[in-house]
Design a protein around this motif. Structure first.
Motif, PDB file in Angstrom:
ATOM      1  N   MET A   5      80.583  67.429 -12.654  1.00  0.00           N
ATOM      2  CA  MET A   5      81.248  66.136 -13.545  1.00  0.00           C
ATOM      3  C   MET A   5      80.302  65.165 -13.584  1.00  0.00           C
ATOM      4  N   LEU A   6      79.380  64.924 -12.845  1.00  0.00           N
ATOM      5  CA  LEU A   6      78.404  64.106 -13.180  1.00  0.00           C
ATOM      6  C   LEU A   6      77.390  64.220 -14.105  1.00  0.00           C
ATOM      7  N   ARG A   7      77.047  65.655 -14.100  1.00  0.00           N
ATOM      8  CA  ARG A   7      76.234  66.073 -15.437  1.00  0.00           C
ATOM      9  C   ARG A   7      76.860  66.134 -16.693  1.00  0.00           C
ATOM     10  N   ASN A   8      78.170  66.340 -16.833  1.00  0.00           N
ATOM     11  CA  ASN A   8      79.120  66.175 -18.055  1.00  0.00           C
ATOM     12  C   ASN A   8      78.778  64.520 -18.237  1.00  0.00           C
ATOM     13  N   TYR A   9      79.025  63.738 -17.293  1.00  0.00           N
ATOM     14  CA  TYR A   9      79.089  62.390 -17.726  1.00  0.00           C
ATOM     15  C   TYR A   9      77.456  62.063 -18.088  1.00  0.00           C
ATOM     16  N   LEU A  10      76.629  62.737 -17.501  1.00  0.00           N
ATOM     17  CA  LEU A  10      75.219  62.176 -17.909  1.00  0.00           C
ATOM     18  C   LEU A  10      74.809  62.902 -19.394  1.00  0.00           C
ATOM     19  N   ALA A  11      75.392  63.919 -19.656  1.00  0.00           N
ATOM     20  CA  ALA A  11      75.248  64.616 -21.032  1.00  0.00           C
ATOM     21  C   ALA A  11      75.732  63.852 -22.261  1.00  0.00           C
ATOM     22  N   GLU A  12      77.063  63.141 -21.777  1.00  0.00           N
ATOM     23  CA  GLU A  12      77.549  62.234 -22.832  1.00  0.00           C
ATOM     24  C   GLU A  12      76.799  60.765 -23.160  1.00  0.00           C
ATOM     25  N   ASN A  13      76.511  60.273 -21.517  1.00  0.00           N
ATOM     26  CA  ASN A  13      76.161  58.825 -21.577  1.00  0.00           C
ATOM     27  C   ASN A  13      74.489  58.797 -21.610  1.00  0.00           C
ATOM     28  N   HIS A  14      73.927  59.939 -21.264  1.00  0.00           N
ATOM     29  CA  HIS A  14      72.486  59.603 -21.593  1.00  0.00           C
ATOM     30  C   HIS A  14      71.911  60.215 -22.562  1.00  0.00           C
ATOM     31  N   LEU A  15      72.333  61.661 -22.694  1.00  0.00           N
ATOM     32  CA  LEU A  15      71.986  62.606 -23.944  1.00  0.00           C
ATOM     33  C   LEU A  15      72.563  62.354 -25.153  1.00  0.00           C
ATOM     34  N   GLY A  16      73.830  61.453 -25.119  1.00  0.00           N
ATOM     35  CA  GLY A  16      74.642  61.574 -26.487  1.00  0.00           C
ATOM     36  C   GLY A  16      75.166  62.746 -26.777  1.00  0.00           C
ATOM     37  N   LEU A  17      75.594  63.706 -25.917  1.00  0.00           N
ATOM     38  CA  LEU A  17      76.111  64.723 -26.444  1.00  0.00           C
ATOM     39  C   LEU A  17      77.780  64.579 -26.481  1.00  0.00           C
ATOM     40  N   PRO A  18      78.213  65.714 -26.959  1.00  0.00           N
ATOM     41  CA  PRO A  18      79.788  65.351 -27.210  1.00  0.00           C
ATOM     42  C   PRO A  18      80.460  65.678 -26.025  1.00  0.00           C
ATOM     43  N   ARG A  19      81.656  64.657 -25.581  1.00  0.00           N
ATOM     44  CA  ARG A  19      82.228  64.789 -24.353  1.00  0.00           C
ATOM     45  C   ARG A  19      82.932  66.142 -24.286  1.00  0.00           C
ATOM     46  N   SER A  20      82.700  66.610 -22.723  1.00  0.00           N
ATOM     47  CA  SER A  20      83.108  67.856 -22.405  1.00  0.00           C
ATOM     48  C   SER A  20      84.510  67.824 -21.516  1.00  0.00           C
ATOM     49  N   PHE A  21      85.307  66.934 -21.544  1.00  0.00           N
ATOM     50  CA  PHE A  21      86.258  66.738 -20.638  1.00  0.00           C
ATOM     51  C   PHE A  21      87.220  65.573 -21.230  1.00  0.00           C
TER      52      PHE A  21
END
Length: 395
Positions: A379-395
């Motif tokens: 879940m933290l990786r999903n959070y980082l994907a969205e908030n650090h890399l600007g990727l679409p939210r996964s959850f």
């Protein structure tokens, strides 16, 4: 993509204080929880009251908070305490993660009476708290899944019913900081949740200890509430805003989890390298074998990388700068460094690592906690994907 700004130059005073705190913690560990005592308490599943009292007497729970201060302790000092404890009596480190969270919440949201009745004993070591959030049907998505309900009566008192599980330390706590839904959510599932102070000895409150794989020096329990009656002044903070209040502590919890995991990794490396230097095979120390050296060095690199992230995150938090991304990275890096280091230690020590004669098997077990607490690494990786890399939210 969110860019992480470099740290400003920090003062030498904090570094000096942190070093002094580390030395003090290790002195207390040597006196109150040497390896043989830690191993015995792990076998007996017993809390180290003597060490806790010594830490409190030394001011290492309050860390400058005297129950009149509205600012939580400096996160750089908290992580210094927790890393040293994590390298040895890990269960006490886990306990202090909860106590530091309690200090932070109470310092920010407690009224004058709650400061006197709960916060003052907590920072003075005369009281302890447990944090009751997760439920059988909700861990990561606990707000949306929360079934524990608190109903306000006509006279302003409250009745609380529900079940909390995977709660650390309620059997050795005086009060539970408990979250319950008090109204249906409107815009967000995190709205309508209120934080309460619940005395452990409340009528119609039942605590059942769980048989866990690790962290045996601190109980992990299910807490059941069956119309537990609470006074109106049991509310901590603002009605309906409890979950939002808890969100303000998430950076600190991730930082502190990372510190414990880093300590476990460092402790495992120390045990493994010492054993490798002393153990002979084929007429030479096994520390001279290339395969073992590569494994140990890889773990050392992971440890130092996690340390750098943790230092940056704690400094940013102490300076009031954005630390959410860094703290998430630090928690992932440190917990995975702990898993890697303890796995390497078990391989280096082979049968000796499998024996309870050495602390490696305990560190191996304890390290696994922080791969999923306080939030799973996935879940933290999903959070980082969205908030650090600007990727679409996964959850």
């Amino acid at each position: 993509m969110h860019t992480i700004a470099p740290d400003a130059v920090d003062t030498d005073a904090v570094d000096v204080e942190s070093a002094a705190i580390r030395e003090l913690v290790n002195d207390l560990i040597d006196r109150h929880s040497p390896p043989e005592v830690t191993a015995r308490l792990d076998r007996e599943r017993a809390f180290n009251t003597a060490l806790h009292e010594a830490l409190a007497d030394a001011g290492l729970i309050g860390l400058g908070n005297d129950a009149a201060t509205s600012t939580p302790p400096d996160p750089r000092l908290e992580v210094a305490v927790l890393e040293e404890l994590g390298a040895g009596p890990t269960s006490m480190a886990v306990c202090l993660v909860v106590q530091y969270m309690g200090v932070g919440l109470l310092a920010q949201y407690a009224d004058e009476a709650q400061r006197a009745e709960v916060l003052a004993p907590l920072v003075g070591g005369r009281g302890r708290v447990a944090f009751a959030l997760s439920e059988p049907d909700g861990g990561t998505d606990v707000a949306a899944a929360m079934r524990t309900r608190a109903t306000r009566r006509a006279d302003g008192t409250w009745s609380v019913s529900g079940t909390k599980t995977w709660i650390s330390g309620p059997l050795v706590a005086d009060n539970l900081i408990l979250l319950a839904r008090t109204s249906e959510p409107t815009r967000s599932s995190i709205d309508g949740i209120t934080m309460f102070l619940v005395p452990r000895d409340s009528d119609r409150l039942r605590i059942t200890e769980l048989d866990t794989f690790a962290v045996h020096g601190l109980d992990t329990c299910t807490v059941e509430l069956d119309e537990v009656a609470l006074p109106s002044h049991a509310v901590l903070g603002e009605v309906g805003m409890g979950f939002r209040q808890v969100l303000s502590t998430l950076n600190g919890e991730r930082l502190n989890a990372a510190a414990v995991a880093l300590g476990i990794a460092r402790g495992a490396m120390a045990v493994a390298t010492k054993y490798a230097k002393e153990r002979n095979a084929f007429r030479r120390p096994i520390a001279s074998f290339q395969a073992l050296q590569v494994r140990l060095v890889d773990s050392a690199i992971q440890i130092e990388s996690a340390r750098a992230l943790l230092d940056r995150a704690a400094t940013a938090a102490a300076q009031g700068r954005r630390a959410d991304t860094l703290s998430a990275m630090a928690k992932v890096a440190a917990s995975e460094a702990a898993v890697s280091a303890t796995d390497t230690g078990m391989r280096v020590m082979a049968g000796a690592g499998f024996s309870t004669e050495f602390p490696m098997e305990r560190l191996f077990r304890d390290a696994r906690l922080y791969t999923f607490a306080p939030l799973t690494n996935e879940m933290l990786r999903n959070y980082l994907a969205e908030n650090h890399l600007g990727l679409p939210r996964s959850f």
